[in-house]
Design an enzyme around this catalytic site. Structure first.
Site, PDB file in Angstrom:
ATOM      1  N   CYS A 115     -16.590 -40.467  31.598  1.00 15.48           N
ATOM      2  CA  CYS A 115     -16.417 -38.933  32.248  1.00 15.48           C
ATOM      3  C   CYS A 115     -14.908 -38.891  32.454  1.00 15.48           C
ATOM      4  CB  CYS A 115     -17.259 -38.763  33.564  1.00 15.48           C
ATOM      5  SG  CYS A 115     -19.144 -39.018  33.138  1.00 15.48           S
ATOM      6  N   HIS A 254     -14.606 -33.314  37.879  1.00 14.89           N
ATOM      7  CA  HIS A 254     -15.748 -33.438  37.101  1.00 14.89           C
ATOM      8  C   HIS A 254     -16.815 -33.058  37.435  1.00 14.89           C
ATOM      9  CE1 HIS A 254     -18.538 -35.465  34.465  1.00 14.89           C
ATOM     10  NE2 HIS A 254     -18.928 -36.635  35.326  1.00 14.89           N
ATOM     11  N   ASN A 284     -23.882 -31.921  33.551  1.00 10.51           N
ATOM     12  CA  ASN A 284     -22.877 -32.880  33.414  1.00 10.51           C
ATOM     13  C   ASN A 284     -22.464 -33.343  31.914  1.00 10.51           C
ATOM     14  OD1 ASN A 284     -21.480 -35.435  33.263  1.00 10.51           O
ATOM     15  ND2 ASN A 284     -22.591 -36.427  34.864  1.00 10.51           N
TER      16      ASN A 284
HETATM   17  O1  UT7 Z   1     -21.487 -38.610  34.775  1.00  7.64           O
HETATM   18  C1  UT7 Z   1     -22.236 -39.909  34.642  1.00  7.64           C
HETATM   19  C2  UT7 Z   1     -23.671 -40.090  35.100  1.00  7.64           C
HETATM   20  N1  UT7 Z   1     -23.778 -39.208  36.255  1.00  7.64           N
HETATM   21  C3  UT7 Z   1     -24.567 -39.874  37.231  1.00  7.64           C
HETATM   22  O2  UT7 Z   1     -25.120 -40.983  37.244  1.00  7.64           O
HETATM   23  C4  UT7 Z   1     -24.749 -38.758  38.393  1.00  7.64           C
HETATM   24  C5  UT7 Z   1     -24.691 -39.557  39.687  1.00  7.64           C
HETATM   25  N2  UT7 Z   1     -25.973 -39.622  40.441  1.00  7.64           N
HETATM   26  C6  UT7 Z   1     -26.759 -38.653  40.555  1.00  7.64           C
HETATM   27  O3  UT7 Z   1     -26.478 -37.350  40.195  1.00  7.64           O
HETATM   28  C7  UT7 Z   1     -28.162 -38.805  41.168  1.00  7.64           C
HETATM   29  O4  UT7 Z   1     -28.071 -40.005  41.995  1.00  7.64           O
HETATM   30  C8  UT7 Z   1     -29.281 -38.327  40.677  1.00  7.64           C
HETATM   31  C9  UT7 Z   1     -29.378 -36.918  40.209  1.00  7.64           C
HETATM   32  C10 UT7 Z   1     -29.362 -39.150  39.219  1.00  7.64           C
HETATM   33  C11 UT7 Z   1     -30.748 -38.917  41.147  1.00  7.64           C
HETATM   34  O5  UT7 Z   1     -30.543 -38.298  42.521  1.00  7.64           O
HETATM   35  P1  UT7 Z   1     -30.982 -39.136  43.622  1.00  7.64           P
HETATM   36  O6  UT7 Z   1     -31.095 -38.145  44.841  1.00  7.64           O
HETATM   37  O7  UT7 Z   1     -29.955 -40.131  43.999  1.00  7.64           O
HETATM   38  O8  UT7 Z   1     -32.445 -39.673  43.479  1.00  7.64           O
HETATM   39  P2  UT7 Z   1     -33.123 -40.981  43.552  1.00  7.64           P
HETATM   40  O9  UT7 Z   1     -32.640 -41.744  42.413  1.00  7.64           O
HETATM   41  O10 UT7 Z   1     -32.637 -41.558  44.935  1.00  7.64           O
HETATM   42  O11 UT7 Z   1     -34.420 -40.690  43.395  1.00  7.64           O
HETATM   43  C12 UT7 Z   1     -35.117 -40.102  44.489  1.00  7.64           C
HETATM   44  C13 UT7 Z   1     -36.500 -39.856  44.096  1.00  7.64           C
HETATM   45  C14 UT7 Z   1     -37.358 -41.048  43.501  1.00  7.64           C
HETATM   46  O12 UT7 Z   1     -38.884 -41.004  43.810  1.00  7.64           O
HETATM   47  P3  UT7 Z   1     -39.253 -42.064  45.089  1.00  7.64           P
HETATM   48  O13 UT7 Z   1     -38.938 -43.369  44.622  1.00  7.64           O
HETATM   49  O14 UT7 Z   1     -38.527 -41.460  46.291  1.00  7.64           O
HETATM   50  O15 UT7 Z   1     -40.691 -41.608  45.030  1.00  7.64           O
HETATM   51  C15 UT7 Z   1     -37.163 -40.825  42.011  1.00  7.64           C
HETATM   52  O16 UT7 Z   1     -38.217 -41.258  41.233  1.00  7.64           O
HETATM   53  O17 UT7 Z   1     -36.588 -38.779  43.214  1.00  7.64           O
HETATM   54  C16 UT7 Z   1     -37.144 -39.256  41.969  1.00  7.64           C
HETATM   55  N3  UT7 Z   1     -36.774 -38.391  40.909  1.00  7.64           N
HETATM   56  C17 UT7 Z   1     -37.237 -37.285  40.292  1.00  7.64           C
HETATM   57  N4  UT7 Z   1     -38.074 -36.511  40.671  1.00  7.64           N
HETATM   58  C18 UT7 Z   1     -38.263 -35.253  40.136  1.00  7.64           C
HETATM   59  C19 UT7 Z   1     -35.577 -38.864  40.387  1.00  7.64           C
HETATM   60  N5  UT7 Z   1     -35.182 -38.248  39.254  1.00  7.64           N
HETATM   61  C20 UT7 Z   1     -36.349 -36.993  39.185  1.00  7.64           C
HETATM   62  C21 UT7 Z   1     -36.555 -35.928  38.425  1.00  7.64           C
HETATM   63  N6  UT7 Z   1     -37.726 -35.063  39.085  1.00  7.64           N
HETATM   64  N7  UT7 Z   1     -35.712 -35.584  37.583  1.00  7.64           N
END
Ligand code: UT7
Length: 329
Positions: A115, A254, A284
């Site tokens: 990125c 970004h 993104n």
């Molecule tokens: O630019 C290059 C790549 N970019 C990135 O990597 C972006 C940086 N990271 C992020 O933007 C965030 O970490 C994400 C948007 C990817 C994820 O958000 P988060 O608040 O960090 O969620 P999490 O991974 O901690 O997951 C929280 C919960 C989980 O469920 P449990 O284990 O608490 O029951 C996930 O399984 O949310 C669940 N979850 C979803 N639920 C509905 C993860 N993705 C989704 C989804 N819809 N799309």
């Protein structure tokens, strides 16, 4: 050595017509519009359709930048394309762009810094411009991320969008954004935080690997999130120190996740209007994200009032890589 001053002469961007909304995604993976908006700020993203390629997005963005710069393509001295989704590995997609712009003998190469690619590309351009080697450098950031997004993984596929942004940096009659400082860095220790498991020369694709989505992007979202907030703040503060004679006029970061932007803004105690955001409509778009945002910010008058002030571009991503550009607007 005295540096030849340079800045932005023109910008352009292009996104494909196809739109993937959160509701569309909720029919493919177990997610919802509510979750995606709350956790990322994204409402929709543009995606390439059958037959559309990264080079097509680039060519349109470059043509728009040329119109904006009031320049003929023949005045371009160098083309740098930052992307993780080139049309193909060989040859460089930038050579296809060069050809389509009707140029010959103009150097063109692709580079990859996740990125942070566009900021890295700007830093490369700066070395040629500051030394007077070239007068006009076209830097493009472009992606067709939907082609490598894993639409079986709700944790990553919801983020990605496609598009291209192009900037013509010039030492002859720049219009705005005199580039004063660039900083680029990497920490390869985090190489597996965002990666593709196969598809390169180390693990060539097989039918089995393709069936296992091994060519798709894997991200460890939480780790990326924390790294991004930390780097965002560090990069902006460093640019402010380097350009301490200038008042902050705006930040074009970004567009990784709206919450990352808000967390960084809170830590820096900055007002909402100090950071440009278009992630709600673009998602993104990796290397395309900063130049797409920069072009939109210019076209919509977001920089009105920023004349003479410090504008910071900053990015962070796969590698891990990060970097920033400090401009006097
Ligand atoms: O630019 C290059 C790549 N970019 C990135 O990597 C972006 C940086 N990271 C992020 O933007 C965030 O970490 C994400 C948007 C990817 C994820 O958000 P988060 O608040 O960090 O969620 P999490 O991974 O901690 O997951 C929280 C919960 C989980 O469920 P449990 O284990 O608490 O029951 C996930 O399984 O949310 C669940 N979850 C979803 N639920 C509905 C993860 N993705 C989704 C989804 N819809 N799309």
């Amino acid at each position: 050595m005295t540096r030849v001053p340079f800045g932005i002469r023109g910008t352009g961007s292009f996104v494909p017509e196809g739109v993937l909304t959160n509701d569309d995604l909720s029919k493919i993976v177990d997610t919802s519009d509510e979750w995606i908006v709350k956790r990322t700020g994204i409402r929709q993203r543009h995606v390439v359709r059958e037959g559309e390629t990264t080079s097509m997005l680039c060519i349109e963005a470059a043509k728009r930048a040329l119109v904006d710069a009031d320049m003929d393509a023949s005045e371009i001295d160098l083309i740098v394309l930052a992307t993780v989704t080139p049309d193909q590995h060989v040859p460089a997609t930038s050579c296809i762009i060069q050809h389509e712009l009707g140029l010959t003998n103009v150097p063109a190469f692709d580079m990859q810094a996740g990125c942070t690619g566009f900021v890295y590309g700007t830093s490369v351009a700066a070395q040629y411009l500051w030394t007077g080697t070239y007068k006009n450098v076209l830097v493009i950031g472009a992606e067709s991320l939907s082609r490598i997004a894993d639409y079986t993984d709700r944790g990553s596929s919801i983020l990605f969008g496609d598009g291209a942004g192009a900037v013509i940096y010039s030492s002859s009659a720049p219009r705005c954004g005199e580039v004063r400082s660039c900083s680029i860095e990497a920490d390869g220790g985090g190489y597996d935080v965002m990666h593709q498991r196969a598809g390169g020369a180390k693990i060539p694709l097989t039918h089995e690997l393709l069936d296992d989505y091994a060519d798709k992007l894997v991200i460890h979202g939480r780790q990326v999130y924390q790294f991004a907030v930390r780097k965002f703040v560090e990069l902006v503060q460093r640019e402010q120190e380097t350009n301490s004679d200038l008042e902050l006029g705006g930040i074009v970061p970004h567009q990784m996740n709206q919450r990352i932007i808000e967390a960084a803004r809170d830590r820096m105690d900055l007002p909402e209007e100090s950071i440009f955001v278009n992630i709600d409509r673009m998602g993104n778009t990796s290397a395309a994200s900063v130049p797409l945002a920069l072009d939109e910010a210019r076209r919509t008058g977001w920089f009105d009032g920023a004349d003479g002030k410090l504008v910071v571009l900053c990015s962070f991503g796969a590698g891990l890589t990060w970097g920033s550009v400090g401009m006097k607007w």
